[in-house]
Design an enzyme around this catalytic site. Structure first.
Site, short mmCIF file in Angstrom:
data_model
loop_
_atom_site.label_atom_id
_atom_site.label_comp_id
_atom_site.label_asym_id
_atom_site.label_seq_id
_atom_site.Cartn_x
_atom_site.Cartn_y
_atom_site.Cartn_z
N HIS A 70 0.83 -1.21 0.00
CA HIS A 70 0.00 0.00 0.00
C HIS A 70 0.86 1.26 0.00
CE1 HIS A 70 0.89 0.93 4.20
NE2 HIS A 70 0.70 -0.36 4.47
N GLU A 82 -2.41 -7.23 7.69
CA GLU A 82 -1.04 -7.12 8.21
C GLU A 82 -0.91 -7.97 9.46
OE1 GLU A 82 1.99 -7.03 7.99
OE2 GLU A 82 2.56 -4.93 7.73
#
Length: 188
Positions: A9, A79
């Site tokens: 990202h 994550e």
């Protein structure tokens, strides 16, 4: 030969300051948004049989800004859960746990390396089952861990793969063996 393309990202406030961001759902910074938009043209020349994204806003927004608003949310791509270390920097953690790294030490209240490996193995399995390339939008520790699992290595070997924001990496096969084809490539 199918490939799995990995995209970290774009920048967030915490990625810029080195704070561990697992569960906290932060937006991209303006620089992160701009970098995500630049990814689109670089990815447009490759066809993808499936596009997957972490459910976290920063990954999902990166996918959308890169032109993949139809990316399928995959909870296995979140994550690493840093538990009690959420929002802390490595330096802050090392004040109480000298030498700590995500790859070598536990995260109290968070995920173990085995739990991360188990969920990323499911992503690897889905990528290997599809006829064509897979594009994945995710995070700075989960993607190196995913690369380690693709390469049939313990998740802890992700420690060898540094990954900047808004970069692309490509995993594939060579003579039926999993290989790294490109890593941490910035898009300009």
């Amino acid at each position: 030969m199918s490939e799995i393309w990995l995209v970290r990202h774009g920048e967030t406030e915490w990625s810029r300051s080195g704070r561990h961001t697992g569960r906290t759902d932060l937006p991209l910074t303006p620089d992160g948004e701009a970098a995500a938009a630049v990814l689109g043209p670089a990815l447009a020349s490759t066809s993808f049989a499936q596009v997957l994204t972490s459910p976290r806003r920063r990954a999902h927004d990166t996918a959308r800004l890169a032109g993949f608003s139809d990316a399928v949310v995959d909870d296995d791509l979140v994550e690493w859960d840093y538990g009690d270390y959420e929002g802390m920097t490595t330096t802050e953690i090392r004040e109480s746990v000298p030498g700590w790294t995500i790859w070598t030490h536990p995260c109290p209240g968070g995920e173990s390396a085995q739990e991360v490996a188990d969920r990323l193995d499911r992503v690897v399995g889905r990528a290997r089952e599809v006829d064509g390339n897979t594009l994945v939008f995710a995070h700075g520790h989960s993607l190196p861990a995913l690369a380690a699992r693709w390469l049939d290595q313990p998740v802890e070997e992700g420690r060898l793969f540094r990954l900047g924001t808004a970069t692309t990496s490509v995993l594939g096969e060579y003579h039926e063996a999993p290989v790294m084809m490109r890593w941490n490539s910035p898009v300009t």
